[in-house]
Design an enzyme around this catalytic site. Structure first.
Site, short mmCIF file in Angstrom:
data_model
loop_
_atom_site.label_atom_id
_atom_site.label_comp_id
_atom_site.label_asym_id
_atom_site.label_seq_id
_atom_site.Cartn_x
_atom_site.Cartn_y
_atom_site.Cartn_z
CD1 TRP A 1 -2.81 1.68 0.41
CD2 TRP A 1 -1.31 2.55 2.01
NE1 TRP A 1 -3.09 3.22 0.90
CE2 TRP A 1 -2.12 3.60 1.80
CE3 TRP A 1 -0.35 2.79 3.05
CZ2 TRP A 1 -2.07 4.99 2.13
CZ3 TRP A 1 -0.32 4.02 3.64
CH2 TRP A 1 -1.16 4.89 3.24
CG HIS B 1 -8.85 1.89 1.90
ND1 HIS B 1 -7.44 1.34 1.73
CD2 HIS B 1 -8.63 2.23 3.25
CE1 HIS B 1 -6.72 1.72 2.74
NE2 HIS B 1 -7.21 2.34 3.54
CG ASP C 1 -7.47 2.70 9.30
OD1 ASP C 1 -7.41 1.53 8.85
OD2 ASP C 1 -7.19 3.77 8.48
CG HIS D 1 -5.93 -4.48 5.08
ND1 HIS D 1 -5.02 -3.61 4.87
CD2 HIS D 1 -5.08 -5.63 5.15
CE1 HIS D 1 -3.86 -3.78 4.75
NE2 HIS D 1 -4.00 -5.31 4.91
CG ASP E 1 -8.53 -0.97 4.44
OD1 ASP E 1 -9.66 -0.63 4.92
OD2 ASP E 1 -7.49 -0.91 4.92
CE LYS F 1 -6.41 5.78 3.03
NZ LYS F 1 -5.53 5.94 4.06
CD GLU G 1 -4.62 -1.49 1.86
OE1 GLU G 1 -3.28 -2.00 2.06
OE2 GLU G 1 -5.24 -1.20 2.65
CG ASP H 1 -10.57 6.48 11.34
OD1 ASP H 1 -9.19 6.48 10.72
OD2 ASP H 1 -10.49 5.80 12.26
CG ASP I 1 -5.24 -1.68 8.15
OD1 ASP I 1 -4.90 -1.22 9.17
OD2 ASP I 1 -5.37 -1.14 7.01
C1 RNT Z 1 -3.62 2.61 4.84
C2 RNT Z 1 -3.69 1.12 4.52
C3 RNT Z 1 -2.76 0.32 5.02
C4 RNT Z 1 -2.37 0.74 6.30
C5 RNT Z 1 -1.41 -0.20 6.90
C6 RNT Z 1 -0.75 0.37 8.15
O1 RNT Z 1 -4.65 3.47 4.33
O2 RNT Z 1 -5.04 0.71 5.05
O3 RNT Z 1 -3.04 -1.11 5.02
O4 RNT Z 1 -3.47 0.69 7.27
O5 RNT Z 1 -0.45 -0.76 6.05
ZN ZN Z 2 -5.36 -1.45 4.78
#
Ligand code: RNT
Ligand code: ZN
Length: 430
Positions: free
Chosen positions: A196, A273, A307, A297, A270, A239, A237, A305, A337
């Protein structure tokens, strides 16, 4: 079967008897609960090391993680060394049923206090992690670290217009794949090495094409050497946006979907994302028409956010349902994640990992044959009615039994354990 002692305040007999009742209820719907538990025990969740220290890593150089990532909160007790992080992981793992994996970032290299440039990292710098994983019978996954570094200060890495900077990051990717392969060979289970990068722009760029052309070429350079898929599997990955890359992200979903399909790589989806109402659960069966394998993820987006700590949300349940209903468990690698520094970090791991396992259990307990039959018969009334009814079946009794037989605390009892750990260990960290 010997009954473990740590079943909380309820006697083991009560848990067993509730389980037997639940098995009968599911049995009437054609669900084999024992089989569901056997299958559940075989699904590893790749726990991410970075929840334990706010994505800090051990390089000690950067003040900010950068890359558009932000960890909010200042709960005391964050791990400062690899040994502390491993101790915290041990504690979290002891409260989660099953055998899982650990997902490492390159910035968690152990270099014995020496500054080692990211292009010079080698498997030896991860020996401590490999030994730890072997001792736990666990596999490891890996990630090159494309943030928290002066060469990433422009917010561009593999798509940077400067040849030298781009080359630096290409070399980082190359050494990380080799580390992934060495990890996989050492542990006898393929390491998923996931790329990523934060590359993007705060405001609208004139040139959206150039950075993507450079990223394609850079990825091709990183992946030039074929590695044994029994040791290393490559993932990419995407985003939608990050802090400071609101208007343009080079590695968008379409970019990496095309890249992964054309280069036969794993795509990493993810959950945080995408657009706020866009879900990855619906993407699984779509992208797996064209990809061999997928990395997830599992995360939870909340407004800006991406995460937040994973909880047993509708979307988490839908992700697990897709994996089970589509018979995709052998093709999908499940990674977590999230990072939250506002609550006990070890508890965050436990909450998120237990939620993922619970979602898989619920999916495995679905009366799939019955639901399929209703759908095939066009009886959508009964399909909807049943989907609602099964929400209140006694899955909790099955979950308790699973925790008890895996010798992990039930219900809130695990939190008592965390509180003791906080008092004895975490609160003593400066
Ligand atoms: C970032 C990605 C990635 C990170 C990690 C720390 O937006 O989700 O996967 O969260 O690599
Ligand atoms: Zn991620």
């Amino acid at each position: 079967m010997s009954l473990p002692s740590n079943s909380g305040t309820r006697p083991a007999q009560a848990i067993e008897s509730a389980y037997r009742d639940a098995r009968a209820v599911y049995g009437e719907l054609g669900v084999d609960v024992e089989d569901a538990l056997r299958r559940l025990a075989e699904i590893p969740i790749s726990m991410h090391c970075w929840q334990g220290d706010d994505v800090g890593g051990f390089e000690g150089a950067a003040d900010e993680i950068g890359g558009g990532l932000a960890v909010t909160g200042n709960y005391p007790g964050k791990a400062r060394t690899a040994d502390e992080l491993r101790a915290d992981l041990d504690r979290a793992l002891s409260l989660v049923p099953g055998t899982h994996r650990l997902n490492l970032h390159a910035s968690y290299a152990e270099t014995g206090g020496e500054r080692v440039e990211r292009t010079d990292l080698a498997p030896a710098h991860f020996q401590g992690w490999i030994d730890w994983a072997r001792g736990h019978g666990m596999g490891l996954d890996f990630n090159p670290t494309y943030f928290a570094h002066p060469q990433a200060d422009d917010g561009l890495t593999l798509s940077h217009p400067d040849d030298g900077i781009r080359q630096f990051w290409i070399e980082h990717g190359i050494v990380c794949r080799k580390i992934g392969a060495a990890i996989g060979a050492a542990l006898g289970t393929p390491c998923v090495t996931n790329i990523w990068i934060p590359d993007g722009m705060k405001d609208s760029p004139i040139d959206r094409k150039g950075p993507r052309e450079r990223l394609t070429a850079a990825l091709d350079a990183i992946f030039a050497e074929d590695l044994d898929p029994a040791c290393n599997l490559d993932a990419v990955e995407s985003k939608l946006f990050g802090i400071g890359s609101e208007s343009y992200v080079v590695g968008s979903h379409e970019f990496y979907l095309g890249y992964a399909i054309s280069r036969r790589k794993l795509l990493c989806l993810d959950a945080g994302h995408f657009h706020p109402t866009e879900v990855i659960s619906d993407k699984i069966s779509a992208v797996l028409q064209f990809l061999d394998r997928l990395l997830l993820h599992v995360s939870r987006g909340v407004r800006w956010d991406s995460d937040h700590v994973v909880i047993l949300s509708d979307e988490l349940r839908a992700i697990a349902q897709q994996l089970v209903r589509g018979d995709y468990l052998g093709r999908v690698h499940i990674g977590l994640d999230f990072f939250d520094a506002s609550i006990n970090r070890v508890a965050a791991w436990v909450i998120g990992t237990r939620a993922m396992i619970k979602a898989l259990l619920l999916a495995l307990l679905e009366p799939i044959d019955l639901l399929r039959r209703l759908e095939n018969e066009g009886d959508f009334t009964a399909r909807l009615a049943m989907l609602e009814e099964i929400k209140t079946l006694p899955a909790g009794a099955v979950w308790d039994y699973y925790c008890m037989t895996n010798d992990v605390p039930l219900g809130g009892a695990w939190l008592d354990d965390i509180r003791r750990y906080e008092a004895d260990v975490l609160s003593k960290r400066g």
